[in-house]
Design a protein around this motif. Structure first.
Motif, PDB file in Angstrom:
ATOM      1  N   ARG A   1      34.994  48.530  37.020  1.00  0.00           N
ATOM      2  CA  ARG A   1      35.934  49.349  37.643  1.00  0.00           C
ATOM      3  C   ARG A   1      36.457  49.820  35.773  1.00  0.00           C
ATOM      4  O   ARG A   1      36.806  48.447  35.690  1.00  0.00           O
ATOM      5  CB  ARG A   1      36.684  49.178  37.738  1.00  0.00           C
ATOM      6  N   VAL A   2      37.343  50.656  35.610  1.00  0.00           N
ATOM      7  CA  VAL A   2      38.118  50.161  34.255  1.00  0.00           C
ATOM      8  C   VAL A   2      39.201  50.294  34.173  1.00  0.00           C
ATOM      9  O   VAL A   2      40.213  50.822  35.230  1.00  0.00           O
ATOM     10  CB  VAL A   2      38.403  52.598  34.358  1.00  0.00           C
ATOM     11  N   ALA A   3      39.439  48.729  33.031  1.00  0.00           N
ATOM     12  CA  ALA A   3      40.186  48.375  33.615  1.00  0.00           C
ATOM     13  C   ALA A   3      41.661  48.878  31.714  1.00  0.00           C
ATOM     14  O   ALA A   3      42.459  48.961  32.111  1.00  0.00           O
ATOM     15  CB  ALA A   3      40.285  46.767  32.394  1.00  0.00           C
ATOM     16  N   GLY A   4      41.144  49.830  31.031  1.00  0.00           N
ATOM     17  CA  GLY A   4      41.960  50.605  30.315  1.00  0.00           C
ATOM     18  C   GLY A   4      40.837  50.540  29.050  1.00  0.00           C
ATOM     19  O   GLY A   4      39.336  50.486  28.817  1.00  0.00           O
ATOM     20  N   ARG A   5      41.479  50.361  28.053  1.00  0.00           N
ATOM     21  CA  ARG A   5      41.227  50.890  26.853  1.00  0.00           C
ATOM     22  C   ARG A   5      41.153  49.269  25.705  1.00  0.00           C
ATOM     23  O   ARG A   5      42.436  49.099  25.495  1.00  0.00           O
ATOM     24  CB  ARG A   5      41.399  52.207  25.603  1.00  0.00           C
ATOM     25  N   SER A   6      39.817  49.256  24.796  1.00  0.00           N
ATOM     26  CA  SER A   6      40.228  48.172  24.058  1.00  0.00           C
ATOM     27  C   SER A   6      39.953  48.565  22.564  1.00  0.00           C
ATOM     28  O   SER A   6      38.313  48.460  22.203  1.00  0.00           O
ATOM     29  CB  SER A   6      39.817  47.069  24.547  1.00  0.00           C
ATOM     30  N   GLY A   7      40.637  49.099  21.755  1.00  0.00           N
ATOM     31  CA  GLY A   7      40.788  49.495  20.643  1.00  0.00           C
ATOM     32  C   GLY A   7      39.850  51.174  20.881  1.00  0.00           C
ATOM     33  O   GLY A   7      40.057  51.773  22.002  1.00  0.00           O
TER      34      GLY A   7
ATOM     35  N   GLY B   1      34.798  43.242  42.304  1.00  0.00           N
ATOM     36  CA  GLY B   1      35.362  42.346  42.941  1.00  0.00           C
ATOM     37  C   GLY B   1      35.584  41.171  42.271  1.00  0.00           C
ATOM     38  O   GLY B   1      35.993  39.916  42.702  1.00  0.00           O
ATOM     39  N   GLY B   2      35.593  41.211  40.518  1.00  0.00           N
ATOM     40  CA  GLY B   2      36.155  40.640  39.908  1.00  0.00           C
ATOM     41  C   GLY B   2      34.739  40.042  39.263  1.00  0.00           C
ATOM     42  O   GLY B   2      34.110  40.395  38.839  1.00  0.00           O
ATOM     43  N   GLY B   3      35.757  39.317  38.331  1.00  0.00           N
ATOM     44  CA  GLY B   3      34.704  38.860  36.872  1.00  0.00           C
ATOM     45  C   GLY B   3      35.311  38.778  36.072  1.00  0.00           C
ATOM     46  O   GLY B   3      36.065  39.607  35.579  1.00  0.00           O
TER      47      GLY B   3
ATOM     48  N   ALA C   1      30.207  50.090  45.135  1.00  0.00           N
ATOM     49  CA  ALA C   1      31.336  49.385  44.457  1.00  0.00           C
ATOM     50  C   ALA C   1      31.932  48.530  45.387  1.00  0.00           C
ATOM     51  O   ALA C   1      32.494  47.561  45.493  1.00  0.00           O
ATOM     52  CB  ALA C   1      31.891  49.655  43.191  1.00  0.00           C
ATOM     53  N   ARG C   2      32.692  50.007  46.067  1.00  0.00           N
ATOM     54  CA  ARG C   2      33.824  49.464  46.908  1.00  0.00           C
ATOM     55  C   ARG C   2      33.807  48.369  48.555  1.00  0.00           C
ATOM     56  O   ARG C   2      34.160  47.557  48.293  1.00  0.00           O
ATOM     57  CB  ARG C   2      34.630  50.435  47.557  1.00  0.00           C
ATOM     58  N   VAL C   3      32.646  48.501  49.238  1.00  0.00           N
ATOM     59  CA  VAL C   3      31.602  47.552  49.559  1.00  0.00           C
ATOM     60  C   VAL C   3      32.030  46.013  48.580  1.00  0.00           C
ATOM     61  O   VAL C   3      32.380  44.807  49.462  1.00  0.00           O
ATOM     62  CB  VAL C   3      30.706  47.949  50.138  1.00  0.00           C
ATOM     63  N   THR C   4      31.392  46.147  47.622  1.00  0.00           N
ATOM     64  CA  THR C   4      31.829  44.251  47.068  1.00  0.00           C
ATOM     65  C   THR C   4      33.052  43.974  46.714  1.00  0.00           C
ATOM     66  O   THR C   4      33.036  43.132  47.085  1.00  0.00           O
ATOM     67  CB  THR C   4      31.150  44.360  45.888  1.00  0.00           C
TER      68      THR C   4
ATOM     69  N   GLN D   1      36.896  40.133  48.817  1.00  0.00           N
ATOM     70  CA  GLN D   1      38.498  39.683  49.535  1.00  0.00           C
ATOM     71  C   GLN D   1      38.457  39.177  50.515  1.00  0.00           C
ATOM     72  O   GLN D   1      39.365  38.328  50.559  1.00  0.00           O
ATOM     73  CB  GLN D   1      38.746  40.900  49.475  1.00  0.00           C
ATOM     74  N   GLY D   2      37.764  38.567  50.835  1.00  0.00           N
ATOM     75  CA  GLY D   2      37.302  38.298  52.208  1.00  0.00           C
ATOM     76  C   GLY D   2      36.950  38.574  53.974  1.00  0.00           C
ATOM     77  O   GLY D   2      37.297  39.921  53.329  1.00  0.00           O
ATOM     78  N   GLN D   3      37.362  38.603  54.795  1.00  0.00           N
ATOM     79  CA  GLN D   3      37.683  39.381  55.569  1.00  0.00           C
ATOM     80  C   GLN D   3      38.984  39.930  56.245  1.00  0.00           C
ATOM     81  O   GLN D   3      39.825  38.482  55.981  1.00  0.00           O
ATOM     82  CB  GLN D   3      37.282  37.411  57.184  1.00  0.00           C
ATOM     83  N   LEU D   4      38.795  40.846  56.721  1.00  0.00           N
ATOM     84  CA  LEU D   4      39.940  41.851  57.406  1.00  0.00           C
ATOM     85  C   LEU D   4      41.017  41.222  57.966  1.00  0.00           C
ATOM     86  O   LEU D   4      40.282  40.686  58.674  1.00  0.00           O
ATOM     87  CB  LEU D   4      39.134  43.683  57.532  1.00  0.00           C
TER      88      LEU D   4
END
Length: 78
Positions: free
Chosen positions: A27-33, A42-44, A65-68, A73-76
């Motif tokens: 997932r695009v978090a932004g720019r770094s330079g 899901g993180g990392g 990716a969305r399912v991951t 996030q855990g159970q709904l």
């Protein structure tokens, strides 16, 4: 994503993209330079990707990716 023909695309923050160097999806978090900063679904740890190595994720890749993310996030709530 924006960009002219022959220019690297600039993905929008929050969208999913693929790092063509190794096939990782993030997932695009932004720019770094000059680089695009990607975060795994899901993180990392985030990583930097040169803009010429980023391509938009296909609908199927986005769905996986969305399912991951949802699974991590855990159970709904009921």
């Amino acid at each position: 994503m924006t960009g002219e023909v022959g220019e690297p695309c600039t993905p929008e923050p929050g969208s999913f993209a693929v790092d063509e160097r190794d096939g990782r999806v993030g997932r695009v978090a932004g720019r770094s330079g000059p680089n695009v900063r990607l975060r795994p679904p899901g993180g990392g740890p985030e990583w930097d990707c040169p803009p010429e190595a980023v391509r938009p994720a296909s609908p199927g890749v986005v769905l996986r990716a969305r399912v991951t993310e949802i699974n991590r996030q855990g159970q709904l709530p009921r």
